[in-house]
Write a protein that holds these residues in place. Structure first.
Motif, PDB file in Angstrom:
ATOM      1  N   ASP A  27      49.918  42.869  37.486  1.00  0.00           N
ATOM      2  CA  ASP A  27      49.804  41.972  38.765  1.00  0.00           C
ATOM      3  C   ASP A  27      49.577  40.646  38.102  1.00  0.00           C
ATOM      4  O   ASP A  27      50.166  39.699  38.596  1.00  0.00           O
ATOM      5  CB  ASP A  27      48.103  41.920  38.900  1.00  0.00           C
ATOM      6  N   ASP A  28      49.348  40.195  36.670  1.00  0.00           N
ATOM      7  CA  ASP A  28      49.455  38.809  36.138  1.00  0.00           C
ATOM      8  C   ASP A  28      49.711  38.945  34.723  1.00  0.00           C
ATOM      9  O   ASP A  28      49.271  39.430  33.822  1.00  0.00           O
ATOM     10  CB  ASP A  28      48.062  38.311  36.127  1.00  0.00           C
TER      11      ASP A  28
ATOM     12  N   SER B 146      42.884  42.239  38.216  1.00  0.00           N
ATOM     13  CA  SER B 146      41.684  40.894  38.399  1.00  0.00           C
ATOM     14  C   SER B 146      40.249  41.402  37.886  1.00  0.00           C
ATOM     15  O   SER B 146      39.464  40.629  37.473  1.00  0.00           O
ATOM     16  CB  SER B 146      41.628  40.649  39.561  1.00  0.00           C
TER      17      SER B 146
END
Length: 761
Positions: free
Chosen positions: A463-464, A486
């Motif tokens: 995701d990141d 997250s």
């Protein structure tokens, strides 16, 4: 089947006491090596020892929940049936009958079933069954859907429509070996499809789909009616917006014809690659040394910035530069086009000469033929599917690069994941759903790459890329990078030179294991023990005490070589089982690293013709490191090479441990989880010695024990054995009474030796 093939092989392979529960062992059986696994006190299973994909040794894989994982690319096999149930790969592995008698484990099988891999039985086409299943797309998803339908007993009509001129093939090999012959990378040959009753429509394009009438319209005007439909048309390379389609030296890679065109037009040429994707980097790696110059132009500062992160990408960039590959960061390119060819690329600071321009800036789903299908739910040209890979229209399924799907193991959001392994599992799952055999989807995306001889393994998703924890040595391309969502839950892992952590992570997610950022930072890789209880033993085996009393560890190397026998270019995988003896010298650890990078010679069995490959690397080790090894390596049964460390260095090793014990123990928490680090076998050495009942000489030991141990280790050295034999012969000869007499018949002297029997008492 001949009587010899009908012969039953029944052999004792090990004793019951040799294996604890959940442990496995590589044993000989018939003409091959197999793996025996102890499931319980009384139950043992036996399976083939090589992955059906690229032949990886499964003994190095993980056993979990009735499956064994490939240590290289994550394929999973049922340990009871041998069936492949997670990809990549096409075939299953053999499984064998076992039984226990008089404390010994027996394995029993027909001789003809002792094979490296097994093709599952396919249902025959039944003309009475009038149902028709059409598969649009000849990639991994479409191939696996057709294969699974027949494997699961479907005997209706199957039509596989492909835009390519040949049956489905392993597309992952194209960018790694541009000159690969298509016949060598076919998943199945045409005779297989004929035998299975699967109709191949090659070089055929679908122009329109009528979901109301359940009819597929083909280019040329013909139509096909379906009862069930599977869409797996894959993706097309994204075109560079300012380069016209009629430019003849702007090339894209999608098919085997594209690969050959790139290979044939880039020799001794100035090559410019636009983009920094995995495909671009693999092509640059292949062309290195073949083209006159190679330049990569990227929008991002480093390769893989969005897929692996800035830190890893920076090391890959430095690797490119070290290989004399130019790397430019530019977002606005201008092309000078003359006579239908790109002659130059204008950057802000300079101009680059161009003979060939290769573009790899991503891909777009091939779903244009669905533009009039309003009842199929689409999102940004992708097809949305449910948990059974069924679209919003009943009886129409989709999989592979064209779909958005929800993977509960990675969160609730809809994702498009375009990996080879992912497409294969989509095809299998959709086929099971078509037959009413739906199962819970528990597949973790997995991909691999090879860049300038450095292998990358990745499991999960990202995701990141900034939300990650990296342990290891990035500059030496030996690390483990964990990526989090997250909520700081681990959803992806990238590794280099740390097999089999990526497949193990995939197994953890499949088993429902939740791994958090806090756990990784505080407990490291403790989660591995919960996936495979024998993982600690694997680590210990990498540091095991060999017969000379030396600590051993493993290191992985990867390179490419051309087999002299079958002329097949392939990845070379080598596993060195011996480590280096610390001489307590200032630069020894640096020399060890250099030796790993420039090993004088390596050996490997060719995956194609099974002949021995020999490859010479750039330069030999320094004399200081080389003298710690026997002069010649030996190929062991696993296709790896063993170096025996000379016992005379053992004392130096212990002295180094004694001198640095405080230093190494202080780093124990940080280092002990990563077998790829150079000297971390010091950390647990005392524990290993105790667990293996090895007596280590120290100043506090009695001198008689030191001398006895020294003699024991020295005995194994060939030079010492030879010396002792010569001394022994001299002693025997000198201790014999000698009688000399003259032989008149032959005009010579005779010497007679009286040999006495010496009692051992």
């Amino acid at each position: 089947m001949t009587s010899q093939q009908n012969e039953v092989i029944d052999e004792i392979v090990c004793t019951v006491d040799e294996l604890k529960i959940n442990e496995k062992k590589l044993v000989p059986f018939g003409s091959l090596k197999i793996i025996v696994i102890r499931e319980s006190e009384e139950k043992f299973v036996a399976i083939g020892s090589a992955c059906s994909h690229y032949g990886a040794p499964l003994i190095n894989g993980f056993v979990h929940n009735g499956y064994i994982s490939c240590p290289w690319h994550g394929a999973c096999f049922n340990i009871h049936t041998g069936d492949i149930e997670e990809f990549p790969g096409c075939d299953s592995i053999p499984s064998y009958e076992t039984y226990v008698k008089d404390g010994s484990v027996h394995v029993k099988s027909l001789k003809c079933n002792i094979v490296k891999k097994r093709v599952k039985l396919l249902a025959a086409r039944n003309i009475v069954n009038r149902s028709t299943t059409i598969i649009i797309g000849g990639g991994p998803a479409g191939f696996q859907c057709s294969e699974t339908l027949r494997q699961e007993g479907y005997d209706g009509r199957i039509v596989l429509i492909s835009s390519e001129s040949v049956p489905p093939y392993d597309r992952t090999k194209l960018s790694k070996s541009l000159t690969a012959k298509v016949e060598d990378i076919l998943l199945r040959d045409e005779s297989h499809y004929k035998k299975a009753g699967i109709e191949l429509l090659l070089e055929t394009f679908c122009s329109k789909l009528d979901t109301k009438s359940q009819v597929v319209h083909l280019e040329g005007g013909s139509t096909l009616r379906y009862d069930k439909l599977f869409i797996s048309t894959g993706s097309n390379p994204r075109k560079y917006r300012t380069i016209p389609d009629n430019v003849n030296n702007a090339l894209y890679l999608r098919t085997h014809e594209d690969a050959l065109k790139i290979a044939n037009n880039t020799k001794d040429k100035n090559v410019v690659l636009i983009g920094s994707s995995f495909i671009v980097m693999e092509i640059a790696s292949y062309l290195n040394g073949k083209s006159k110059s190679i330049s990569i132009i990227s929008k991002s500062e480093v390769p893989f910035a969005h897929s692996l992160g800035q830190k890893i990408g920076n090391e890959i960039k430095n690797l490119c530069i070290s290989k004399k590959v130019n790397f430019y960061v530019e977002s606005d390119l201008k092309f000078i086009i003359e006579n239908g060819s790109i002659k130059k690329v204008k950057l802000q600071s300079e101009e680059l000469d161009v003979d060939v321009c290769i573009i790899g800036i991503g891909s777009e789903p091939n779903t244009q033929f669905l533009k009039d299908c309003d009842d199929i739910r689409m999102n940004r040209s992708f097809i949305e599917v449910d948990e059974n890979f069924q679209t919003s229209v009943p009886n129409i399924y989709a999989g592979g690069d064209v779909v958005l799907y929800r993977n509960q193991l990675l969160g609730d959001e809809m994702r498009n994941i375009a990996h080879w392994q992912t497409a294969q599992i989509h095809g299998r799952h959709a086929a099971l759903s078509m037959l009413g055999k739906s199962t819970t989807f528990k597949s973790v995306p997995f991909f691999w790459s090879m860049v300038f001889g450095k292998g990358v393994r990745f499991a999960g998703t990202i995701d990141d890329p900034k939300n990650c924890v990296i342990e290891g040595e990035l500059e030496k391309f030996s690390f483990v990078a964990m990526y989090f969502d997250s909520k700081n839950k681990a959803i992806g892992v990238a590794t280099m030179a740390n097999d089999p952590i990526a497949p193990a992570f995939a197994a953890a997610l499949r088993n429902g294991k939740v791994i958090t950022k806090d756990q990784i930072e505080n407990d490291g890789f403790k989660w591995l023990e919960e996936i495979d209880g024998s993982y600690n033993k694997k680590i210990e085996k990498q540091y095991e005490i060999n017969k000379f009393g030396f600590c051993q560890r493993s290191a992985h190397y990867a390179s490419h070589s051309l087999c002299n026998s079958c002329n097949k270019n392939q990845e070379i995988k080598i596993k060195l089982l011996a480590d280096f003896v610390p001489l307590n010298e200032e630069n020894f650890d640096k020399e060890v690293v250099e030796f790993r990078k420039n090993l004088e010679s390596v050996y490997k069995i060719c995956e194609s013709c099974e002949q021995l490959i020999y490859k010479v690397l750039d330069k030999p080790a320094s004399p200081n490191v080389r003298k710690a090894f026997s002069p010649l390596p030996t190929l062991n049964l696993d296709g790896h090479i063993d170096y025996d460390i000379k016992p005379k260095f053992r004392q130096a090793k212990h002295q180094a441990i004694d001198n640095n014990s405080e230093k190494y123990s202080s780093n124990k928490t940080q280092n002990h989880q990563y077998p790829s680090r150079v000297l971390n076998y010091f950390i647990n050495y005392e524990q290993k010695c105790q667990s293996n009942n090895i007596i280590r000489e120290t100043n506090s030991q009695p001198s008689t024990k030191i001398i006895a141990n020294w003699l024991l280790y020295m005995f194994h050295t060939f030079e010492v054995i030879l010396f002792l034999v010569i001394i022994g012969l001299l002693i025997v000869l000198l201790s014999m009474p000698i009688k000399m007499s003259y032989n008149s018949d032959f005009n010579s002297f005779e010497f007679n030796f009286a040999i006495y029997n010496v009692s051992s008492e």
